[in-house]
Design a protein around this motif. Structure first.
Motif, PDB file in Angstrom:
ATOM      1  N   LYS A 130       0.824  -1.203   0.000  1.00 14.70           N
ATOM      2  CA  LYS A 130       0.000   0.000   0.000  1.00 14.70           C
ATOM      3  C   LYS A 130       0.863   1.259   0.000  1.00 14.70           C
ATOM      4  O   LYS A 130       0.612   2.201  -0.766  1.00 14.70           O
ATOM      5  CB  LYS A 130      -0.920   0.001   1.221  1.00 14.70           C
ATOM      6  CG  LYS A 130      -1.855   1.174   1.260  1.00 14.70           C
ATOM      7  CD  LYS A 130      -2.760   1.088   2.471  1.00 14.70           C
ATOM      8  CE  LYS A 130      -3.681   2.296   2.518  1.00 14.70           C
ATOM      9  NZ  LYS A 130      -4.559   2.240   3.701  1.00 14.70           N
ATOM     10  N   SER A 131       1.915   1.270   0.812  1.00 20.60           N
ATOM     11  CA  SER A 131       2.771   2.453   0.856  1.00 20.60           C
ATOM     12  C   SER A 131       3.545   2.628  -0.443  1.00 20.60           C
ATOM     13  O   SER A 131       3.746   3.755  -0.902  1.00 20.60           O
ATOM     14  CB  SER A 131       3.716   2.375   2.050  1.00 20.60           C
ATOM     15  OG  SER A 131       4.547   1.252   1.949  1.00 20.60           O
ATOM     16  N   GLN A 134       1.110   4.084  -2.985  1.00 20.82           N
ATOM     17  CA  GLN A 134       0.877   5.506  -2.733  1.00 20.82           C
ATOM     18  C   GLN A 134       2.053   6.354  -3.186  1.00 20.82           C
ATOM     19  O   GLN A 134       1.875   7.420  -3.774  1.00 20.82           O
ATOM     20  CB  GLN A 134       0.584   5.734  -1.257  1.00 20.82           C
ATOM     21  CG  GLN A 134      -0.794   5.256  -0.845  1.00 20.82           C
ATOM     22  CD  GLN A 134      -1.037   5.427   0.648  1.00 20.82           C
ATOM     23  OE1 GLN A 134      -0.098   5.573   1.418  1.00 20.82           O
ATOM     24  NE2 GLN A 134      -2.301   5.393   1.030  1.00 20.82           N
ATOM     25  N   LEU A 135       3.274   5.874  -2.930  1.00 24.70           N
ATOM     26  CA  LEU A 135       4.453   6.629  -3.364  1.00 24.70           C
ATOM     27  C   LEU A 135       4.567   6.667  -4.889  1.00 24.70           C
ATOM     28  O   LEU A 135       4.920   7.702  -5.460  1.00 24.70           O
ATOM     29  CB  LEU A 135       5.720   6.014  -2.768  1.00 24.70           C
ATOM     30  CG  LEU A 135       5.956   6.290  -1.293  1.00 24.70           C
ATOM     31  CD1 LEU A 135       7.148   5.476  -0.793  1.00 24.70           C
ATOM     32  CD2 LEU A 135       6.183   7.769  -1.059  1.00 24.70           C
ATOM     33  N   THR A 138       1.842   9.132  -6.255  1.00 23.82           N
ATOM     34  CA  THR A 138       1.816  10.515  -5.772  1.00 23.82           C
ATOM     35  C   THR A 138       3.190  11.178  -5.931  1.00 23.82           C
ATOM     36  O   THR A 138       3.398  11.968  -6.829  1.00 23.82           O
ATOM     37  CB  THR A 138       1.374  10.565  -4.303  1.00 23.82           C
ATOM     38  OG1 THR A 138       2.250   9.748  -3.529  1.00 23.82           O
ATOM     39  CG2 THR A 138      -0.067  10.125  -4.135  1.00 23.82           C
ATOM     40  N   THR A 139       4.126  10.804  -5.110  1.00 21.56           N
ATOM     41  CA  THR A 139       5.435  11.459  -5.088  1.00 21.56           C
ATOM     42  C   THR A 139       6.265  11.128  -6.325  1.00 21.56           C
ATOM     43  O   THR A 139       6.905  12.008  -6.900  1.00 21.56           O
ATOM     44  CB  THR A 139       6.202  11.032  -3.819  1.00 21.56           C
ATOM     45  OG1 THR A 139       5.387  11.285  -2.686  1.00 21.56           O
ATOM     46  CG2 THR A 139       7.515  11.787  -3.706  1.00 21.56           C
TER      47      THR A 139
END
Length: 165
Positions: A130-131, A134-135, A138-139
């Protein structure tokens, strides 16, 4: 998650990696070498699981064990000349390779012994998948898209080069 049997599993996987890696390069039957490579890659995935990198472990199993190894085994089985035939593993450069290997091991051990290891205990995210997702979305969305375009261009280039021959 630190438990009493985790270090033993780590050493078991490390032992399996070393032994299967040695067998990959020393066995005479190339099919058996490919099977040892599968065991080596599974063991690496086991170490990833022990380190809490479940996404990397899943990628390791899916890509390297599932795709690359199966492709190599199919290629070996479809090539009748190399399947089941002992292939010469050594040549006249074996002593030179042994000297270079021992020198490399000595330099590596010396370098590891002289290094100062700054250990940090960073918090490992509970859900690495999940992390990571997300990275990536997004980033790191721009580098992620650039890499995907470069890989697509490489794929198209490989197809064009392969069709010419």
């Amino acid at each position: 998650m630190e438990s009493g049997f985790i270090p033993y599993l780590f050493y078991l996987f490390a032992f399996m990696i070393v032994v299967s890696g040695i067998l990959v390069v020393t066995l005479r039957d190339i099919f058996h070498c490919a099977l040892m490579l599968v065991i080596c890659m599974f063991s690496v995935a086991g170490i990833y699981v022990l380190l809490g990198a479940d996404f990397i472990a899943a990628v390791q199993v899916l890509i390297y064990v599932g795709a690359v190894s199966v492709l190599m085994i199919f290629a070996i089985m479809l090539t009748a000349r190399v399947s089941g035939v002992g292939i010469k593993q050594q040549n006249e450069q074996t002593p030179l390779a042994l000297i270079a290997t021992l020198l490399f091991i000595a330099i590596t051990v010396f370098g590891l012994g002289k290094s100062i290891w700054n250990l940090k205990t960073a918090a490992v995210p509970e859900q690495t998948v999940k992390s990571l997702g997300q990275l990536l979305l997004t980033t790191y969305v721009v580098p992620f898209e650039i890499v995907s375009v470069v890989l697509l261009a490489a794929l198209i280039g490989a197809i064009v080069i392969a069709r010419r021959t």
